[in-house]
Motif scaffolding. Structure first.
Motif, short mmCIF file in Angstrom:
data_model
loop_
_atom_site.label_atom_id
_atom_site.label_comp_id
_atom_site.label_asym_id
_atom_site.label_seq_id
_atom_site.Cartn_x
_atom_site.Cartn_y
_atom_site.Cartn_z
N THR A 195 2.83 2.66 -13.62
CA THR A 195 3.39 3.67 -14.51
C THR A 195 2.95 5.06 -14.07
O THR A 195 3.75 5.99 -14.07
CB THR A 195 2.95 3.40 -15.97
OG1 THR A 195 3.34 2.08 -16.32
CG2 THR A 195 3.58 4.38 -16.92
N GLU A 196 1.70 5.20 -13.68
CA GLU A 196 1.21 6.49 -13.18
C GLU A 196 1.94 6.88 -11.90
O GLU A 196 2.30 8.04 -11.71
CB GLU A 196 -0.30 6.44 -12.93
CG GLU A 196 -1.13 6.59 -14.17
CD GLU A 196 -0.89 7.92 -14.86
OE1 GLU A 196 -0.87 8.97 -14.19
OE2 GLU A 196 -0.70 7.90 -16.08
N GLU A 197 2.13 5.91 -11.01
CA GLU A 197 2.87 6.18 -9.76
C GLU A 197 4.30 6.62 -10.08
O GLU A 197 4.82 7.54 -9.44
CB GLU A 197 2.90 4.94 -8.87
CG GLU A 197 1.64 4.71 -8.10
CD GLU A 197 1.76 3.53 -7.16
OE1 GLU A 197 2.90 3.20 -6.73
OE2 GLU A 197 0.73 2.93 -6.85
N ASN A 198 4.93 5.97 -11.04
CA ASN A 198 6.30 6.34 -11.44
C ASN A 198 6.34 7.77 -11.91
O ASN A 198 7.25 8.53 -11.56
CB ASN A 198 6.82 5.42 -12.54
CG ASN A 198 7.11 4.02 -12.05
OD1 ASN A 198 7.12 3.76 -10.86
ND2 ASN A 198 7.33 3.13 -12.98
N LYS A 199 5.37 8.16 -12.73
CA LYS A 199 5.32 9.52 -13.24
C LYS A 199 5.14 10.51 -12.09
O LYS A 199 5.77 11.56 -12.06
CB LYS A 199 4.20 9.68 -14.25
CG LYS A 199 4.48 9.01 -15.57
CD LYS A 199 3.32 9.18 -16.53
CE LYS A 199 3.57 8.42 -17.82
NZ LYS A 199 2.43 8.49 -18.73
N GLU A 200 4.25 10.17 -11.15
CA GLU A 200 4.02 11.06 -10.00
C GLU A 200 5.28 11.21 -9.15
O GLU A 200 5.61 12.31 -8.73
CB GLU A 200 2.87 10.52 -9.15
CG GLU A 200 1.51 10.68 -9.78
CD GLU A 200 0.40 10.12 -8.90
OE1 GLU A 200 0.54 10.20 -7.66
OE2 GLU A 200 -0.58 9.62 -9.46
N GLU A 220 7.57 0.56 -5.46
CA GLU A 220 7.57 -0.24 -6.68
C GLU A 220 7.93 -1.70 -6.42
O GLU A 220 7.97 -2.50 -7.34
CB GLU A 220 8.59 0.32 -7.68
CG GLU A 220 8.26 1.67 -8.24
CD GLU A 220 9.40 2.23 -9.08
OE1 GLU A 220 10.40 1.52 -9.30
OE2 GLU A 220 9.28 3.39 -9.50
N PRO A 232 -0.53 -0.22 -15.66
CA PRO A 232 -0.85 1.21 -15.79
C PRO A 232 -0.77 1.98 -14.48
O PRO A 232 -0.29 3.10 -14.44
CB PRO A 232 -2.27 1.21 -16.35
CG PRO A 232 -2.46 -0.14 -16.95
CD PRO A 232 -1.57 -1.08 -16.20
N SER A 233 -1.24 1.37 -13.37
CA SER A 233 -1.22 2.10 -12.09
C SER A 233 0.21 2.36 -11.63
O SER A 233 0.52 3.41 -11.09
CB SER A 233 -2.01 1.34 -11.03
OG SER A 233 -1.37 0.11 -10.74
#
Length: 126
Positions: free
Chosen positions: A10-15, A100, A7-8
């Protein structure tokens, strides 16, 4: 090291995607504004700001002309900013891939950056 689907991450990817999108939007808007300003200067003065057949080709002379509000130089600055926008996107992508821990894509994107840089340098000197 977090897993690729954690989850962390994925959040970084979105940011990172949001930052990349914002960079592209702001870059295009700023470049368009500079180009429009150069066109307005050109139409208002009726000249490029340089004698017939004389135009700056070096970065420093274009920037000097932009500071002096010479329409041709302002237009060239806007085009230069437009060209730099996707290059900045590549730089941010390298950062994202490194964060990543995606070494393969970080290397590939770095090679793309070097190719872009080499093409700009070759174009500058020709």
């Amino acid at each position: 090291m977090p897993e690729k689907n954690s989850p962390s991450l994925t959040e970084e990817n979105k940011e990172v995607e949001l930052v990349i999108g914002k960079i592209l939007r702001v870059g295009v808007i700023v470049a368009a504004a500079v180009i429009i300003f150069g066109l307005i200067l050109n139409f208002a003065t009726g000249t490029t700001g340089y004698p017939a057949g004389v135009h700056p080709h070096r970065i420093m002379s274009i920037l000097r002309g932009t500071v002096q509000l010479r329409p041709y130089a302002v237009l060239m600055t806007g085009i230069f900013l437009l060209i730099l926008t996707p290059v900045l996107r590549v730089v941010v992508s390298i950062y994202a891939f490194i964060k990543e821990h995606d070494t393969l894509y970080a290397v590939i994107t770095t090679v793309v950056l070097f190719i872009l840089g080499a093409a700009m340098i070759i174009g500058y000197f020709h």
